[in-house]
Design an enzyme around this catalytic site. Structure first.
Site, PDB file in Angstrom:
ATOM      1  N   GLU A  86      27.016 -32.450 -26.509  1.00 55.75           N
ATOM      2  CA  GLU A  86      26.119 -33.403 -27.159  1.00 55.75           C
ATOM      3  C   GLU A  86      26.275 -33.413 -28.675  1.00 55.75           C
ATOM      4  O   GLU A  86      25.789 -34.328 -29.344  1.00 55.75           O
ATOM      5  CB  GLU A  86      24.664 -33.062 -26.812  1.00 55.75           C
ATOM      6  CG  GLU A  86      24.279 -33.304 -25.364  1.00 55.75           C
ATOM      7  CD  GLU A  86      24.180 -34.784 -25.019  1.00 55.75           C
ATOM      8  OE1 GLU A  86      24.233 -35.618 -25.936  1.00 55.75           O
ATOM      9  OE2 GLU A  86      24.059 -35.093 -23.823  1.00 55.75           O
ATOM     10  N   GLU A 117      32.025 -15.107 -12.179  1.00 59.20           N
ATOM     11  CA  GLU A 117      31.059 -14.494 -13.086  1.00 59.20           C
ATOM     12  C   GLU A 117      31.120 -12.965 -13.066  1.00 59.20           C
ATOM     13  O   GLU A 117      30.597 -12.300 -13.960  1.00 59.20           O
ATOM     14  CB  GLU A 117      29.645 -14.944 -12.739  1.00 59.20           C
ATOM     15  CG  GLU A 117      29.106 -14.410 -11.433  1.00 59.20           C
ATOM     16  CD  GLU A 117      27.672 -14.846 -11.197  1.00 59.20           C
ATOM     17  OE1 GLU A 117      26.793 -13.978 -11.287  1.00 59.20           O
ATOM     18  OE2 GLU A 117      27.443 -16.052 -10.948  1.00 59.20           O
TER      19      GLU A 117
END
Length: 311
Positions: A86, A117
């Site tokens: 963004e 992960e």
């Protein structure tokens, strides 16, 4: 009978307030979730000093031409990538200024990559691949506070000279704390659905990321008052917003505001300084550069008060 060992991570505990949610009506489910979400803002507020300290580190990095990295797995990684993505349309930044990394790579944004992960070496390798260096800031995001991939990234980032920070919604173990220069820990409590950290923990993480990039961008002059003056007009909506900002600040008719933006090559900040000082684009850029890019240091007048003109 032995009492089972409870997971020490608060994000993995059962929430006593929602144990009967499977029997609840739709409206009751909404009320239960909303009641839990109300706890998030206070948890984030409790971390105000750590968040502010991280903003200071990020501002220093940006002013030195360095970068901010977010790194995480699953929901945590996606939220970092979201915040990073963004920044270019909102603040007119280069895509390499704020970078979001997720365990498993971009494919993991849509498809879970099992086991990614759990690999600390994978996090470390990402730091090497992006040539993390002195002056960069690396923010690890791990809702549980324990993600090995994130720990590996923070350890390697610090070895390479970066400032490191951790966003977690459960108290991290010593090894994770030791890898972070700053720990931001909005402890939001057990989730509505046990272990579903896309809920309160995800919301808290999004709020913190909002503060980090927005705060740092404001500090380096990406706003004039509360107006976004470095946005890139990459679509009709943003073109209209650019024109409305110029109209709001200068009082010019829309056609003149549009012409001013054309002369400023679409850069709102440049256009405002050109108009205020009566100078060309190159001179406006030079004046801004002298003052660290902050309009208030170039143009002494504050933005006009809020009016209905741009609504």
């Amino acid at each position: 009978m032995n009492t089972p060992t409870l997971d020490p991570r608060v994000t993995e505990r059962r929430n006593p307030r929602t144990v009967d949610i499977d029997l609840a009506s739709p409206l009751a489910i909404v009320d239960l979730i909303n009641a839990e979400d109300r706890l998030v803002a206070e948890a984030v507020a409790s971390q105000r000093e750590a968040i502010a300290a991280t903003i200071t580190h990020i501002e220093r990095a940006f002013r030195a031409g360095r970068r901010l990295f977010y790194i995480g797995a699953g929901t945590s990684g996606r939220l970092g990538v979201l915040d990073a993505s963004e920044c270019p349309p909102t603040f007119g930044t280069d895509p390499d200024m704020v970078i979001g990394l997720i365990a498993g790579g971009d494919r993991a944004l849509r498809t879970p990559i099992e086991g990614a992960e759990d690999d600390p070496a994978g996090g470390a390798a990402e730091m090497d691949a992006h040539e993390i260096a002195d002056g960069d800031v690396v923010v690890g995001i791990a809702a549980s506070g324990t993600t090995p991939y994130v720990r590996g990234a923070l350890v390697r980032a610090r070895e390479r000279g970066a400032i490191t920070a951790l966003i977690a919604c459960s108290e991290p173990p010593p090894a994770m704390r030791d890898a972070a220069d700053v720990c931001i820990l909005p402890i939001v409590g057990p989730e509505v659905l046990t272990g579903s950290t896309r809920l309160k923990a995800g919301t808290a993480t999004k709020l913190v990321c909002n503060m980090l990039t927005t705060g740092a961008m404001i500090r380096i002059g990406k706003s004039y008052g509360n107006l976004m003056v470095d946005l890139r007009a990459t679509n009709a909506k943003l073109q209209d917003r650019s024109e409305r900002i110029v109209i709001e600040v200068t009082g010019l008719p829309r056609e003149e505001a549009r012409a001013l933006l054309v002369a400023a090559d679409g850069r709102v900040k440049r256009a405002l300084v050109m108009h205020a000082l009566g100078v060309d684009a190159a001179t406006a850029d030079a004046r801004l550069a002298e003052k660290g890019g902050v309009i208030r240091r170039v143009v002494p007048n504050a933005p006009p008060p809020v009016s209905e003109r741009a609504s």
